[in-house]
Design an enzyme around this catalytic site. Structure first.
Site, short mmCIF file in Angstrom:
data_model
loop_
_atom_site.label_atom_id
_atom_site.label_comp_id
_atom_site.label_asym_id
_atom_site.label_seq_id
_atom_site.Cartn_x
_atom_site.Cartn_y
_atom_site.Cartn_z
N PHE A 148 1.79 17.44 40.27
CA PHE A 148 1.89 18.89 40.11
C PHE A 148 2.61 19.24 38.82
O PHE A 148 3.44 18.49 38.32
CB PHE A 148 2.56 19.55 41.32
N LYS A 179 12.75 31.50 48.47
CA LYS A 179 11.86 31.24 47.33
C LYS A 179 11.89 29.76 46.95
O LYS A 179 10.86 29.11 46.79
CB LYS A 179 12.31 32.12 46.15
N CYS A 191 7.35 26.39 38.12
CA CYS A 191 8.21 26.64 39.29
C CYS A 191 8.61 25.40 40.09
O CYS A 191 9.78 25.24 40.41
CB CYS A 191 7.51 27.60 40.25
N GLU A 243 9.02 36.25 43.58
CA GLU A 243 7.58 36.33 43.33
C GLU A 243 6.90 35.13 43.96
O GLU A 243 7.31 34.00 43.73
CB GLU A 243 7.38 36.32 41.81
N SER A 303 -3.62 14.47 43.31
CA SER A 303 -3.85 14.80 41.90
C SER A 303 -3.00 13.90 41.03
O SER A 303 -2.21 13.08 41.51
CB SER A 303 -3.48 16.26 41.64
C1 UDX Z 1 3.65 28.06 42.57
C2 UDX Z 1 3.61 28.66 43.99
O1 UDX Z 1 2.36 28.37 44.61
C3 UDX Z 1 3.85 30.15 43.92
O2 UDX Z 1 3.88 30.72 45.24
C4 UDX Z 1 5.17 30.40 43.22
O3 UDX Z 1 5.44 31.77 43.12
C5 UDX Z 1 5.17 29.76 41.84
O4 UDX Z 1 4.87 28.37 41.95
P1 UDX Z 1 1.95 27.92 40.53
O5 UDX Z 1 2.98 27.06 39.88
O6 UDX Z 1 1.36 29.04 39.76
O7 UDX Z 1 2.56 28.59 41.85
O8 UDX Z 1 0.74 27.00 40.99
P2 UDX Z 1 0.28 26.23 42.31
O9 UDX Z 1 -1.06 26.71 42.69
O10 UDX Z 1 1.30 26.25 43.37
O11 UDX Z 1 0.10 24.74 41.76
C6 UDX Z 1 1.19 23.97 41.28
C7 UDX Z 1 0.72 22.61 40.85
O12 UDX Z 1 0.35 21.82 41.98
C8 UDX Z 1 -0.50 22.61 39.93
O13 UDX Z 1 -0.32 21.66 38.90
C9 UDX Z 1 -1.63 22.24 40.85
O14 UDX Z 1 -2.70 21.65 40.17
C10 UDX Z 1 -0.93 21.24 41.78
N1 UDX Z 1 -1.58 21.08 43.07
C11 UDX Z 1 -1.72 22.15 43.92
C12 UDX Z 1 -2.02 19.82 43.48
O15 UDX Z 1 -1.89 18.84 42.73
N2 UDX Z 1 -2.57 19.67 44.71
C13 UDX Z 1 -2.73 20.71 45.59
O16 UDX Z 1 -3.23 20.49 46.71
C14 UDX Z 1 -2.29 21.99 45.17
#
Ligand code: UDX
Ligand code: ADP
Length: 463
Positions: free
Chosen positions: A273, A221, A277, A162, A270
């Protein structure tokens, strides 16, 4: 084989939205989502669509359209397995908290239980699809369990990772960049791949559906998530340098992102993260690399996590230092608790770790998040086991109103980039805070000039 019945084990953040979209786009297929958690299933079946257990923009409309037409939520796992031609496994695979690989390897006990249940129940040939994020070679383990516990029927195991991101799950599912399906190279494996391709072809163009062998699919993935997380840790590393040198990380991001070889996405500095995942998948990658003796490969990827942990603790240290080296008995308000905007998911959210650090310094934490419940917030802290549940409950107060949450605070910390924070009456908030009134913007969300004009002392990550 013409697919008419699908089942999905696990009605969580992945299984729920994915099956809702498949059901909406394939009205000729009966889709049943099952879960052991009766409360969760009951919530998916709630007449009031605002009560479905997962908040995702647009999901309520899709569930409203397909539910009880060809989309069903149930706790009868055996029946759904028995009837389905394709079974998706979308159960949780948390990082192990015990034994070998503790803190690193994925805990596959829920996957194994599913495989055993499928093996026991299935009376005819089935296609079993790994949908949860899993370590490479899990498909092999599932196959071995099924072949040894089954009733002599044939199983084909496919990997169909996914790529949806929370908060944009519906859009990501409706318009995916790609669909990846890995399967055996045998004729039976290829036939199973074809059946799943047919399902997605109901709304995804064929040039976006990639087919590979199982291991390439599983590894892709983990690699995709490791690359995305690596970009965030890279820009977060630069953010610390920006703070020392007077450069502004937003300007650096923009400047490098315009290089088409680098690209502009996932370059937002930020507080770190979060999400279910990134950390888990990188830890999986590190663990399998180590298990093959590839220590340099393991260290390379582990650094992405080390950097992320550093960014979170740097954020709390900075709050402490700026507030004259003591936050004891000071009210610090967190705006946002979710790991990103537009979701009620808090797994691995930076907010949890920042709160934990500040509670260790005897701060009083006030939290407002538009979608996260107070129970979840306290549960998240209790899960860390840093102190007793009673001590957490004493140190944290959750609010339903952001203005109440900020009243009499010494400082505000922005932990999630919810759009609504930008539209607040910041003058009103300022007037009700202790002075000097600080804002620590962990998301580079707010307008520095506007807040400084009001009188706030404003600090963002990386400037
Ligand atoms: C991620 C992947 O994007 C997705 O393809 C996979 O299937 C599951 O993991 P998700 O965890 O839902 O998705 O969120 P994502 O938008 O990737 O953000 C992850 C973290 O990174 C968040 O805490 C977000 O705030 C942070 N982030 C994201 C940043 O700090 N800076 C950025 O530029 C982008
Ligand atoms: P994800 O983000 O991967 O979707 P969640 O934790 O949101 O993870 O959802 C996983 C769901 O799987 C949970 O609701 C859990 O109850 C369910 N689950 C775990 N094991 C089983 C099982 N053996 N049978 C049915 N459901 C299961």
């Amino acid at each position: 084989m013409e697919i008419t019945k699908i089942c999905c084990i696990g009605a969580g953040y992945v299984g729920g939205p994915t099956m809702a979209v498949i059901a909406q786009k394939c009205p000729h297929i009966q889709v049943t989502v099952v879960d052991l958690n009766a409360e969760r299933i009951e919530a998916w079946n709630d007449k009031d669509l605002s009560k479905i257990p997962i908040y995702e923009p647009g999901l309520d409309v899709i569930v409203g359209e397909a539910r009880n037409r060809n989309l069903f939520f149930s706790t009868d796992v055996d029946k759904a397995i028995d009837e389905a031609q394709i079974i998706f496994i979308s159960v949780n695979t948390p990082t192990k908290t015990y034994g070998k690989g503790k803190g690193m390897a994925a805990d596959l006990k829920y996957i194994e239980l599913c495989a055993r249940q499928i093996g026991r129940v299935a009376k005819n040939n089935k296609i079993v699809v790994e949908k949860s994020t899993l370590p490479v070679r899990t498909a092999e383990a599932i196959k071995s369990i099924l072949d040894n516990t089954g009733n002599g029927v044939q199983f084909q195991i496919l990997s169909n990772p996914e790529f949806l991101a929370e908060g944009t799950a519906v859009q990501d599912l409706l318009n995916p960049d790609r669909i990846l399906i890995g399967g055996d190279t045998t004729p039976e494996g290829q036939e199973a791949i074809h059946s799943l391709v047919q399902v997605y072809s109901n709304w995804v163009a064929s040039d976006k559906i990639l087919t590979t062998n199982v291991w390439s699919s599983e590894l892709s993935k983990l690699t995709a998530n490791a690359f995305l997380a690596q970009r965030i840790s890279s820009i977060n590393a630069i953010s610390e340098l920006c703070e020392k040198t007077g450069a502004d990380v937003n300007e650096v991001s923009k400047a490098i992102g315009m290089d088409s070889r680098i690209g502009s996405k996932f370059l937002k500095a930020s507080v770190g993260f979060g999400g279910s995942c990134f950390q888990k998948d990188i830890l999986n990658l590190v663990y399998i690399s180590k298990s093959y003796g590839l220590h340099q490969v393991a260290d390379y990827w582990e650094q992405v996590i080390i950097m992320n942990d550093h960014q979170k603790s740097r954020f709390s240290s900075n709050i402490l230092q700026t507030l004259y080296n003591t936050v004891s008995d000071k009210k610090i308000t967190f705006l946002g608790w979710a790991f990103k905007k537009d979701t009620n998911d808090t797994r691995e959210s930076a907010a949890i770790y920042v709160a934990d650090d500040l509670i260790n310094e005897h701060a009083n934490i006030a939290v407002y998040d538009p979608k996260v419940t107070s129970k979840k917030i306290i549960d998240d802290l209790n899960y860390l086991e840093s102190r007793s549940a009673a001590a957490n409950a004493e140190s944290v107060i959750c609010y339903n109103d952001p203005y109440d949450a900020c009243k009499d605070a010494h400082a505000i910390a922005i932990l999630t980039e919810w759009d609504e924070f930008k539209a607040y009456n910041w003058q009103k908030i300022y007037d009700q805070m202790k002075k000097p009134a600080f804002i620590f913007d962990g998301r580079n969300l707010l307008d520095a000039a506007e807040l400084e004009a009001i009188g706030f002392v404003y600090q963002a990550v990386g400037s």
